[in-house]
Design an enzyme around this catalytic site. Structure first.
Site, PDB file in Angstrom:
ATOM      1  N   CYS A  32      -6.999  11.677  21.443  1.00 15.68           N
ATOM      2  CA  CYS A  32      -7.873  12.545  20.645  1.00 15.68           C
ATOM      3  C   CYS A  32      -9.339  12.310  20.994  1.00 15.68           C
ATOM      4  O   CYS A  32      -9.787  12.696  22.064  1.00 15.68           O
ATOM      5  CB  CYS A  32      -7.574  12.350  19.152  1.00 15.68           C
ATOM      6  SG  CYS A  32      -8.345  13.614  18.151  1.00 15.68           S
TER       7      CYS A  32
ATOM      8  N   HIS B 230      -2.135  13.386  18.442  1.00 16.96           N
ATOM      9  CA  HIS B 230      -1.930  11.987  18.034  1.00 16.96           C
ATOM     10  C   HIS B 230      -0.460  11.585  18.241  1.00 16.96           C
ATOM     11  O   HIS B 230       0.368  11.822  17.361  1.00 16.96           O
ATOM     12  CB  HIS B 230      -2.305  11.809  16.556  1.00 16.96           C
ATOM     13  CG  HIS B 230      -3.775  11.839  16.334  1.00 16.96           C
ATOM     14  ND1 HIS B 230      -4.571  10.717  16.380  1.00 16.96           N
ATOM     15  CD2 HIS B 230      -4.615  12.877  16.102  1.00 16.96           C
ATOM     16  CE1 HIS B 230      -5.823  11.043  16.176  1.00 16.96           C
ATOM     17  NE2 HIS B 230      -5.882  12.351  16.001  1.00 16.96           N
TER      18      HIS B 230
ATOM     19  N   GLU C 123       0.679   8.697  17.994  1.00 16.28           N
ATOM     20  CA  GLU C 123       0.980   7.522  17.168  1.00 16.28           C
ATOM     21  C   GLU C 123       1.479   7.870  15.766  1.00 16.28           C
ATOM     22  O   GLU C 123       2.041   7.017  15.084  1.00 16.28           O
ATOM     23  CB  GLU C 123      -0.251   6.597  17.078  1.00 16.28           C
ATOM     24  CG  GLU C 123      -1.430   7.116  16.256  1.00 16.28           C
ATOM     25  CD  GLU C 123      -2.380   8.047  17.010  1.00 16.28           C
ATOM     26  OE1 GLU C 123      -1.926   8.742  17.941  1.00 16.28           O
ATOM     27  OE2 GLU C 123      -3.563   8.112  16.650  1.00 16.28           O
TER      28      GLU C 123
ATOM     29  N   SER D 146       4.028 -10.480  -6.226  1.00 16.69           N
ATOM     30  CA  SER D 146       4.224  -9.311  -7.090  1.00 16.69           C
ATOM     31  C   SER D 146       5.711  -8.971  -7.171  1.00 16.69           C
ATOM     32  O   SER D 146       6.113  -8.179  -8.013  1.00 16.69           O
ATOM     33  CB  SER D 146       3.466  -8.118  -6.508  1.00 16.69           C
ATOM     34  OG  SER D 146       4.077  -7.724  -5.287  1.00 16.69           O
ATOM     35  N   GLY D 147       6.502  -9.574  -6.258  1.00 21.97           N
ATOM     36  CA  GLY D 147       7.922  -9.223  -6.224  1.00 21.97           C
ATOM     37  C   GLY D 147       8.185  -8.083  -5.277  1.00 21.97           C
ATOM     38  O   GLY D 147       9.322  -7.708  -5.041  1.00 21.97           O
ATOM     39  N   GLY D 148       7.099  -7.524  -4.714  1.00 18.50           N
ATOM     40  CA  GLY D 148       7.253  -6.492  -3.694  1.00 18.50           C
ATOM     41  C   GLY D 148       7.627  -7.148  -2.366  1.00 18.50           C
ATOM     42  O   GLY D 148       7.636  -8.379  -2.252  1.00 18.50           O
ATOM     43  N   VAL D 149       7.924  -6.300  -1.378  1.00 23.01           N
ATOM     44  CA  VAL D 149       8.364  -6.814  -0.087  1.00 23.01           C
ATOM     45  C   VAL D 149       7.309  -7.721   0.553  1.00 23.01           C
ATOM     46  O   VAL D 149       7.627  -8.816   1.040  1.00 23.01           O
ATOM     47  CB  VAL D 149       8.620  -5.634   0.903  1.00 23.01           C
ATOM     48  CG1 VAL D 149       9.241  -6.136   2.177  1.00 23.01           C
ATOM     49  CG2 VAL D 149       9.462  -4.579   0.258  1.00 23.01           C
ATOM     50  N   ASP D 150       6.050  -7.276   0.519  1.00 25.89           N
ATOM     51  CA  ASP D 150       5.006  -7.979   1.275  1.00 25.89           C
ATOM     52  C   ASP D 150       4.780  -9.396   0.753  1.00 25.89           C
ATOM     53  O   ASP D 150       4.788 -10.367   1.516  1.00 25.89           O
ATOM     54  CB  ASP D 150       3.679  -7.211   1.217  1.00 25.89           C
ATOM     55  CG  ASP D 150       3.875  -5.738   1.482  1.00 25.89           C
ATOM     56  OD1 ASP D 150       4.902  -5.402   2.096  1.00 25.89           O
ATOM     57  OD2 ASP D 150       3.018  -4.934   1.069  1.00 25.89           O
ATOM     58  N   SER D 151       4.564  -9.510  -0.565  1.00 27.43           N
ATOM     59  CA  SER D 151       4.266 -10.852  -1.082  1.00 27.43           C
ATOM     60  C   SER D 151       5.524 -11.716  -1.038  1.00 27.43           C
ATOM     61  O   SER D 151       5.440 -12.936  -0.850  1.00 27.43           O
ATOM     62  CB  SER D 151       3.673 -10.795  -2.494  1.00 27.43           C
ATOM     63  OG  SER D 151       4.538 -10.148  -3.374  1.00 27.43           O
ATOM     64  N   SER D 152       6.704 -11.109  -1.165  1.00 27.45           N
ATOM     65  CA  SER D 152       7.941 -11.899  -1.117  1.00 27.45           C
ATOM     66  C   SER D 152       8.157 -12.485   0.275  1.00 27.45           C
ATOM     67  O   SER D 152       8.511 -13.649   0.429  1.00 27.45           O
ATOM     68  CB  SER D 152       9.143 -11.043  -1.496  1.00 27.45           C
ATOM     69  OG  SER D 152       8.967 -10.532  -2.787  1.00 27.45           O
TER      70      SER D 152
END
Ligand code: XMP
Length: 510
Positions: free
Chosen positions: A78, A165, A167, A219-225
């Protein structure tokens, strides 16, 4: 190693993702990095990102023109294509017509960069300037109805460029372009795996943390877990995961998270902070202000909790690439992109933090985090939970937040998710949630008039949260959900379904 020069596109990190999906290492560098720094890395290719700027702007970001003389293969995307034209004496002009969204390609050459592509393939465009003349030595090999120069190449110099784009997931065969460029044109071989990431990340964690302790916002979300599992693997009980009960979580969420972590053998400290969150958010309606307040409170709580344990020096967060790029702005070192939202785990950080920050998955995208989590042995129950934003239900209650509104939204959200699960649809959606609107409408219940709130349901499919499309949930499931919400939740008499994609909308409403 591939270098991606970042000119400030919101999608630079999707270029990273595309390269990583091909299992090749890459590094993002600012557009104006010195040639000597580039040479130190000995890159085998350079990719030029898009940009919110026009090459004709006075303050447009330019790279050093000498990169075209290094003999390293280059792919411009682009703005990257327009910059190659501009710097190599082609011609770029402002156009009255913007080309934005899906367009069909006309392909003149089906090999080289476009191996596997053909006329009629859909690509995603987002540009307003147009190329009037390509530089000497370049040939074009694709167009659209609106744009004569959609792809160009100088095979002898190995410089390639596309106006669309590749990507973003909207470009159906985007990965073909990267594959053709990286494997065929540059001759690179795949070498990135989840195991190699964990090994490198563990080494970095050990070096950085030493004998110190780390508190982690769970937080119990994927990232912090996954961040917790990774750190626990490396430093064991020196990791103190803290779950802040903000009162802005989903119904029963705190209890569910505790149970899951108990099963995987990681102990969690729970801090009840419902009162302070509600008090500080009272009367606040501005989305950015809400996010900043919540971010500040989280940090204050972590700092206070850290004092209760020995030698805690670090705060760990499950920040991901999309959080970093969407929170960065022209004033930050991250480059010239525009701030969309202050994601709480980045934008809300105070100038002076008493704990050092550690963000071991900062370079990953959600789908990669899931792969890493699986490798670390986390259960699907955690890995395939829908993402939940740090600021929680606060950014899903439009307008001011009260305890009563939180309770209403928790009920709506519970019914929505419950029905998706019962109808085997939960796992087919990337993220689903409800939003409570500060709008009242007239309804009729039995023989009585009602005047109550509207809620919106949102469900999207996405790879990484950077781009997303609304999910076509079957009408019969939507009908059940809507009936249950209106019948079971006091205070709501109308349900609407959000059919916006990202961009131009975002996933969360605030
Ligand atoms: P948006 O609304 O920016 O959301 O399109 C993209 C993804 O990020 C999540 N999100 C957040 N996650 N802290 C987080 O950890 C935040 O402040 C935050 N804001 C949005 C959102 O739920 C979606 O999955």
């Amino acid at each position: 190693m591939i270098i991606i020069l970042d000119f400030g596109s919101q999608y630079t990190y999707l270029i990273v993702k595309s390269v990583q999906q091909l299992n090749v290492s890459c590094k993002v560098m600012p557009f104006d990095v010195a040639i000597s720094e580039i040479l130190k890395i000995k890159p085998e290719a350079i990719i030029l990102s898009g940009s919110p700027f026009s090459v004709l702007d006075d303050d447009a970001p330019f790279c050093d023109k000498r990169i075209f003389e290094l003999g390293i293969p280059i792919l411009g995307i682009c703005y990257g294509m327009q910059l190659i034209c501009h710097l190599l004496d082609g011609r770029v002009e402002h156009s009255l017509k913007k080309e934005f969204g899906y367009v069909e390609l006309i392909v003149d050459e089906k090999h080289g960069l476009f191996e596997g592509l053909e006329t009629g393939d859909v690509v995603w465009m987002s540009h307003s300037d147009k190329i009037e003349k390509v530089p000497i030595g370049f040939e074009t090999f694709s167009s659209t109805v609106n744009t004569p120069f959609v792809a160009m190449q100088n095979k002898a110099e190995k410089i390639y460029a596309v106006q669309f784009h590749p990507e973003v997931s909207h470009t159906e065969k985007g990965l073909f372009i990267f594959k053709n460029f990286i494997y065929n044109i540059c001759g690179l071989k795949p070498n990135w795996t989840p195991g190699s990431f964990i090994e490198k990340a563990s080494k970095k964690i050990r070096e950085k943390v030493g004998d110190a302790g780390v508190v982690l916002g769970l937080s119990g979300g994927v990232d912090s877990s996954v961040t917790a599992a990774l750190l626990h693997e490396v430093i064991g009980d020196k990791l103190i995961p803290i779950l802040v009960d903000t009162g802005l979580m989903r119904k029963n969420e705190v209890a569910e998270i505790l149970k899951i972590f108990e099963n995987v053998g990681i102990h969690i400290e729970v801090v009840n902070a419902k009162g302070i969150f509600l008090e500080q958010l009272k009367g606040v309606t501005d989305p950015e202000e809400k996010r900043k307040i919540i971010g500040r409170l989280f940090i204050e709580i972590f700092e206070k909790e850290a004092l209760k344990f020995d030698n805690i020096q670090f705060l760990a967060q499950g920040t991901l690439y999309p959080d970093v790029i969407e929170s960065s702005s022209s004033k930050t070192k991250d480059g010239p992109s525009v701030t969309i939202k202050s994601h709480h785990n980045v934008g809300g950080l105070p100038e002076k933090l008493n704990l050092k920050l550690i963000e071991p998955i900062r370079e990953l995208f959600k789908y990669e985090v899931r792969v890493i989590g699986k490798e670390l042995g986390l259960p699907d129950e955690i890995l395939f939970r829908h993402p939940f934003p740090g600021p929680g239900l606060a950014v899903r209650i439009i307008g001011d937040i009260t305890e009563e509104k939180v309770a209403i939204l928790q009920e709506i959200d519970f019914i929505f998710i419950d029905e998706l699960r019962k109808n085997y649809y939960y796992d087919r959606i990337w993220q689903a949630f409800a939003v409570l609107l500060p709008v009242q409408t007239v309804g009729v219940m039995g023989d009585d008039r009602t005047y109550e709130n509207v809620c919106a349901l949102r469900a999207v499919n996405s790879l990484d949260g950077m781009t997303a499309d609304w999910t076509k949930i079957p009408y019969n499931i939507l009908r059940k959900i809507s009936n249950r919400i209106i019948n079971e939740v006091k205070g709501v008499n109308r349900v609407v379904y959000d059919i916006s994609s990202k961009p131009p909308s975002t996933i969360e409403w605030e």
